[in-house]
Design a protein around this motif. Sequence first.
Motif, PDB file in Angstrom:
ATOM      1  N   GLU A 158       0.736  -1.224  -0.113  1.00 39.59           N
ATOM      2  CA  GLU A 158      -0.066   0.029   0.121  1.00 39.59           C
ATOM      3  C   GLU A 158       0.862   1.494   0.092  1.00 39.59           C
ATOM      4  OE1 GLU A 158      -1.059   0.783   4.637  1.00 39.59           O
ATOM      5  OE2 GLU A 158      -2.219  -1.108   3.481  1.00 39.59           O
ATOM      6  N   GLY A 159       2.298   1.154   0.185  1.00 42.27           N
ATOM      7  CA  GLY A 159       3.098   2.428   0.188  1.00 42.27           C
ATOM      8  C   GLY A 159       2.941   3.032   1.515  1.00 42.27           C
ATOM      9  N   MET A 160       3.718   4.052   1.663  1.00 38.90           N
ATOM     10  CA  MET A 160       3.858   4.659   3.083  1.00 38.90           C
ATOM     11  C   MET A 160       3.827   6.237   3.023  1.00 38.90           C
ATOM     12  SD  MET A 160       7.265   2.494   4.900  1.00 38.90           S
ATOM     13  CE  MET A 160       8.210   2.392   3.393  1.00 38.90           C
ATOM     14  N   ASP A 161       3.323   6.884   3.867  1.00 36.51           N
ATOM     15  CA  ASP A 161       3.262   8.094   4.006  1.00 36.51           C
ATOM     16  C   ASP A 161       4.558   8.857   4.692  1.00 36.51           C
ATOM     17  OD1 ASP A 161       2.964   7.980   6.593  1.00 36.51           O
ATOM     18  OD2 ASP A 161       0.854   8.449   6.509  1.00 36.51           O
ATOM     19  N   LYS A 162       4.672  10.097   4.575  1.00 39.65           N
ATOM     20  CA  LYS A 162       5.922  10.523   5.152  1.00 39.65           C
ATOM     21  C   LYS A 162       6.189  10.150   6.748  1.00 39.65           C
ATOM     22  CE  LYS A 162       8.067  15.100   6.356  1.00 39.65           C
ATOM     23  NZ  LYS A 162       7.754  16.499   6.635  1.00 39.65           N
ATOM     24  N   GLN A 163       5.208  10.195   7.519  1.00 42.36           N
ATOM     25  CA  GLN A 163       5.455   9.647   8.883  1.00 42.36           C
ATOM     26  C   GLN A 163       5.728   8.270   8.977  1.00 42.36           C
ATOM     27  OE1 GLN A 163       2.280  10.444  11.267  1.00 42.36           O
ATOM     28  NE2 GLN A 163       3.377   9.452  13.251  1.00 42.36           N
ATOM     29  N   ILE A 164       5.031   7.337   8.162  1.00 38.86           N
ATOM     30  CA  ILE A 164       5.645   6.159   8.358  1.00 38.86           C
ATOM     31  C   ILE A 164       7.069   5.772   7.738  1.00 38.86           C
ATOM     32  CG2 ILE A 164       5.112   3.561   7.425  1.00 38.86           C
ATOM     33  CD1 ILE A 164       2.223   4.757   7.455  1.00 38.86           C
ATOM     34  N   ILE A 165       7.648   6.486   6.634  1.00 33.05           N
ATOM     35  CA  ILE A 165       8.812   6.332   6.056  1.00 33.05           C
ATOM     36  C   ILE A 165      10.027   6.736   7.129  1.00 33.05           C
ATOM     37  CG2 ILE A 165      10.575   7.380   4.517  1.00 33.05           C
ATOM     38  CD1 ILE A 165       8.395   7.433   2.391  1.00 33.05           C
ATOM     39  N   GLU A 166       9.453   7.759   7.856  1.00 33.70           N
ATOM     40  CA  GLU A 166      10.233   8.347   8.749  1.00 33.70           C
ATOM     41  C   GLU A 166      10.512   7.235   9.998  1.00 33.70           C
ATOM     42  OE1 GLU A 166       8.777  12.025  10.055  1.00 33.70           O
ATOM     43  OE2 GLU A 166       9.940  13.258   8.194  1.00 33.70           O
ATOM     44  N   THR A 167       9.419   6.855  10.451  1.00 34.97           N
ATOM     45  CA  THR A 167       9.474   5.491  11.533  1.00 34.97           C
ATOM     46  C   THR A 167      10.222   4.574  11.188  1.00 34.97           C
ATOM     47  OG1 THR A 167       7.074   6.449  12.280  1.00 34.97           O
ATOM     48  CG2 THR A 167       7.853   4.393  13.006  1.00 34.97           C
ATOM     49  N   SER A 168       9.918   4.160   9.929  1.00 34.11           N
ATOM     50  CA  SER A 168      10.444   2.894   9.345  1.00 34.11           C
ATOM     51  C   SER A 168      12.071   2.940   9.339  1.00 34.11           C
ATOM     52  CB  SER A 168      10.220   2.557   8.026  1.00 34.11           C
ATOM     53  OG  SER A 168      10.737   3.279   6.964  1.00 34.11           O
TER      54      SER A 168
END
Length: 172
Positions: free
Chosen positions: A32-42
């Motif tokens: 489903e892809g990631m938004d900005k916050q999820i990329i930072e967290t990952s």
Amino acid sequence: ASKIEILLIERLSNTARKEYLVKEIVVVDNGEGMDKQIIETSLRFGGGTRHGATKGLGKFGMGLPNSSASQCARFEVYSWRNTSKILFNYFDFNEIKEKQSEYLPEVAEKEIPTHIKNAVTPIFKTGTIVRWVDCDRLIFRRSSKLVPHIEWPLGKTFRYFIDEQKVEIKIR
């Protein structure tokens, strides 16, 4: 993700043997892809969105940064929820050491590198790419030796998903 492609990109080595060695590993999925916050967290060690989950994979937030750090000094993440906006961030140990920075760079919009776009056609409508750049810590550096060591743990980890035909994994 129901489709995962793992690309082993070889380059001619600088050693006396002049052989082709895996220098880059790219994992592309149609999740489903990631938004900005999820990329930072990952990209953070211990970061994740599934803390406390009782089932499934990815419960501790160590997978992406820990596995990546064990194989290369720099890894990149590209993710999109629609093909018009591709979000990008990276973790580079050498850069962090050089700048003595405690912070990751800001998530930005960036195009997928051409050599990856050309290898995975068409790019999925949604998804994520994890790119290990200059893999200098691989135990097996030739793709012919590396592939069996990728297949076995993937098969073990994802056996139920593969058996139920919920996921297709290709190694190229």
